[in-house]
Scaffold this active site. Structure first.
Site, PDB file in Angstrom:
ATOM      1  N   THR A   1      26.110  33.209 -45.676  1.00 50.94           N
ATOM      2  CA  THR A   1      27.959  32.687 -46.802  1.00 50.94           C
ATOM      3  C   THR A   1      27.313  34.650 -47.821  1.00 50.94           C
ATOM      4  OG1 THR A   1      28.407  31.881 -48.011  1.00 50.94           O
ATOM      5  CG2 THR A   1      25.893  31.962 -47.986  1.00 50.94           C
TER       6      THR A   1
ATOM      7  N   LYS B   1      28.821  38.083 -44.705  1.00 50.99           N
ATOM      8  CA  LYS B   1      29.264  37.457 -43.417  1.00 50.99           C
ATOM      9  C   LYS B   1      30.326  39.124 -42.917  1.00 50.99           C
ATOM     10  CE  LYS B   1      31.873  33.382 -45.859  1.00 50.99           C
ATOM     11  NZ  LYS B   1      31.504  32.476 -45.128  1.00 50.99           N
TER      12      LYS B   1
ATOM     13  N   ALA C   1      38.678  40.997 -51.407  1.00 47.90           N
ATOM     14  CA  ALA C   1      38.856  41.481 -49.984  1.00 47.90           C
ATOM     15  C   ALA C   1      38.028  41.318 -49.578  1.00 47.90           C
ATOM     16  CB  ALA C   1      39.387  42.541 -50.269  1.00 47.90           C
ATOM     17  N   GLY C   2      36.536  40.797 -49.812  1.00 47.57           N
ATOM     18  CA  GLY C   2      36.045  40.443 -48.724  1.00 47.57           C
ATOM     19  C   GLY C   2      35.454  39.602 -47.623  1.00 47.57           C
TER      20      GLY C   2
ATOM     21  N   ALA D   1      34.923  36.698 -46.440  1.00 46.41           N
ATOM     22  CA  ALA D   1      36.068  35.040 -47.012  1.00 46.41           C
ATOM     23  C   ALA D   1      37.564  34.831 -46.985  1.00 46.41           C
ATOM     24  CB  ALA D   1      35.699  34.282 -48.314  1.00 46.41           C
TER      25      ALA D   1
HETATM   26  P1  ATR Z   1      32.505  36.898 -48.590  1.00 46.35           P
HETATM   27  O1  ATR Z   1      31.314  37.855 -47.504  1.00 46.35           O
HETATM   28  O2  ATR Z   1      31.755  35.855 -49.434  1.00 46.35           O
HETATM   29  O3  ATR Z   1      33.916  37.162 -48.793  1.00 46.35           O
HETATM   30  P2  ATR Z   1      31.910  39.388 -50.101  1.00 46.35           P
HETATM   31  O4  ATR Z   1      31.676  40.079 -48.906  1.00 46.35           O
HETATM   32  O5  ATR Z   1      30.566  40.227 -50.896  1.00 46.35           O
HETATM   33  O6  ATR Z   1      31.065  38.286 -49.714  1.00 46.35           O
HETATM   34  O7  ATR Z   1      33.089  39.048 -51.429  1.00 46.35           O
HETATM   35  C1  ATR Z   1      32.773  39.306 -52.283  1.00 46.35           C
HETATM   36  C2  ATR Z   1      34.212  39.207 -53.157  1.00 46.35           C
HETATM   37  O8  ATR Z   1      34.264  38.694 -54.507  1.00 46.35           O
HETATM   38  C3  ATR Z   1      34.903  40.779 -53.374  1.00 46.35           C
HETATM   39  O9  ATR Z   1      36.301  40.865 -53.379  1.00 46.35           O
HETATM   40  C4  ATR Z   1      34.076  40.815 -54.966  1.00 46.35           C
HETATM   41  O10 ATR Z   1      34.855  41.996 -55.130  1.00 46.35           O
HETATM   42  P3  ATR Z   1      34.843  43.589 -54.538  1.00 46.35           P
HETATM   43  O11 ATR Z   1      35.395  43.393 -53.281  1.00 46.35           O
HETATM   44  O12 ATR Z   1      35.313  44.747 -55.871  1.00 46.35           O
HETATM   45  O13 ATR Z   1      33.039  44.187 -54.842  1.00 46.35           O
HETATM   46  C5  ATR Z   1      34.404  40.145 -55.399  1.00 46.35           C
HETATM   47  N1  ATR Z   1      33.546  40.140 -56.362  1.00 46.35           N
HETATM   48  C6  ATR Z   1      32.082  40.031 -56.800  1.00 46.35           C
HETATM   49  N2  ATR Z   1      32.140  40.228 -58.026  1.00 46.35           N
HETATM   50  C7  ATR Z   1      33.075  40.538 -58.836  1.00 46.35           C
HETATM   51  C8  ATR Z   1      33.258  40.254 -60.116  1.00 46.35           C
HETATM   52  N3  ATR Z   1      32.623  40.177 -60.802  1.00 46.35           N
HETATM   53  N4  ATR Z   1      34.455  40.508 -60.808  1.00 46.35           N
HETATM   54  C9  ATR Z   1      35.705  40.876 -60.003  1.00 46.35           C
HETATM   55  N5  ATR Z   1      35.568  40.179 -58.323  1.00 46.35           N
HETATM   56  C10 ATR Z   1      33.900  40.537 -58.088  1.00 46.35           C
END
Ligand code: ATR
Length: 252
Positions: A66, A70, A131-132, A134
Site C-alpha cells: 500500500t 505500489k 497522481a500516485g 492508487a
Molecule cells: P499510492 O501508491 O498509495 O497512490 P503514492 O504514490 O505515494 O501512494 O501517492 C500518494 C498521493 O497522495 C500522491 O498523489 C501525493 O501527491 P504528490 O504526488 O504531490 O506527492 C498525495 N499526497 C500525499 N500527501 C499529500 C499532501 N499532504 N497534500 C496533498 N497531496 C498529498
C-alpha cells in the site's frame, strides 16, 4: 487461530499501516477457510528493498502493498502480470522460486465497487485527486467503466506529468487549479493519502468552491470511516460513498 511451525506468514507492506483493517479481514478469512496462515502489518518507513529481501528470506508466502510503495516495489520483483505491467503499479505479491511476483487487484476491486454502488461514469468527465500508484489503478478502472475524460489534480504537477503526461484522456492540474475545470457536477475519486489517521482532519483540497462542483465522492481511504473529504462532499450533497477498494486479494 493456532500458530505452529507450519504456519505461512503474509502481511501488508506500507507506511503508515496502523490504520489497516487487512489483518482483521485476512486472518478471519484464513480461519474460516481452515488455512494455516497469519497476516501481519509490516510498517516500512524506509529501506523497501531490504524489507522485500528480508520477507523473501523468511519465506513470507505473500504480501499486499500500500501507500507509498505500489510503484516503487515494481523493480524489486521477479515479474508482474499483464494488468500490473500495463498499469505500472502492484498491490499484491506472491512468493515464487525466483522472487516475488506482482499483481494488481485494485482495478478489479475499484470497478466492482463502482458497479455494486451503481455509480455510473460512462460517457462522463470525472475528477481524480492524486497522481500516485492508487490513481493509476483508478484511471484504468475508470476507462473500463467507459469514462469520457479525467481531470487529475495533484500537489506536485511535475510528478503527475512524469506518470500521466502521455495520457490523452487526462488533463493534469495543480490542487489549486480546480477552477480551470468546466462548470458542472462531477464524480470525484479521492486517491491521495491525505485523510489517513495521521492527517484525519484534513482533505487534499479544503476550499468550499471545489466541493460545490462534486455530485458524488468516492474516497479510497476506508479508515477513518468518514474522512474529511467525505464530510465536505456530504456537506454539499447527501450522496456519499466511501469504500475500501483494496480488500480484494489473491493471496489465499
Ligand atoms: P499510492 O501508491 O498509495 O497512490 P503514492 O504514490 O505515494 O501512494 O501517492 C500518494 C498521493 O497522495 C500522491 O498523489 C501525493 O501527491 P504528490 O504526488 O504531490 O506527492 C498525495 N499526497 C500525499 N500527501 C499529500 C499532501 N499532504 N497534500 C496533498 N497531496 C498529498
Amino acid at each position: 487461530m493456532v500458530i505452529d511451525g507450519r504456519t505461512r506468514t503474509c502481511g501488508l507492506i506500507g507506511n503508515p499501516v496502523e490504520h489497516t483493517l487487512s489483518p482483521l479481514i485476512q486472518n478471519a478469512l484464513a480461519n474460516e477457510a481452515g488455512i494455516n496462515a497469519v497476516y501481519v502489518p509490516l510498517g516500512v518507513k524506509d529501506g523497501l528493498k531490504k524489507a522485500i529481501e528480508g520477507a523473501y528470506t523468511f519465506g513470507f508466502a505473500g504480501m499486499n502493498v500500500t501507500v507509498p510503495y505500489k510503484r516503487d516495489v515494481l523493480e524489486l520483483l521477479s515479474g508482474v502480470d499483464d494488468a500490473a505491467g500495463r498499469i505500472g503499479a502492484v498491490n499484491t505479491l506472491k512468493y515464487t522460486d525466483k522472487g516475488y511476483y506482482g499483481y494488481n487487484t485494485d482495478v478489479t476491486g475499484f470497478v466492482r465497487e463502482m458497479e455494486e454502488l451503481g455509480l455510473s461514469v460512462a460517457g462522463e468527465d470525472v475528477i481524480v485527486l492524486g497522481a500516485g500508484g492508487a490513481s493509476l489503478a483508478v484511471c484504468e478502472g475508470l476507462r473500463q467503466l467507459y469514462v469520457d475524460h479525467i481531470y487529475m489534480l495533484n500537489r506536485s504537477l511535475d510528478k503527475a506529468r512524469q506518470l500521466y503526461g502521455d495520457c490523452s484522456d487526462i488533463t493534469l492540474l495543480g490542487l489549486d487549479e480546480y477552477d480551470k475545470i468546466p462548470d458542472g457536477g462531477y464524480t470525484c475519486i479521492q486517491c491521495t493519502s491525505v485523510g489517513l489517521p495521521d492527517s484525519a482532519d484534513r482533505a487534499a483540497i479544503e476550499d468550499e468552491g471545489f466541493y460545490s462542483r462534486i455530485k458524488a465522492g468516492v474516497d479510497l481511504i476506508y479508515n477513518p470511516s468518514e474522512t474529511a473529504f467525505m464530510k465536505r462532499v456530504t456537506f454539499q450533497y447527501p450522496f456519499n460513498y466511501q469504500k475500501d477498494t483494496f480488500a480484494y486479494s489473491i493471496l489465499f
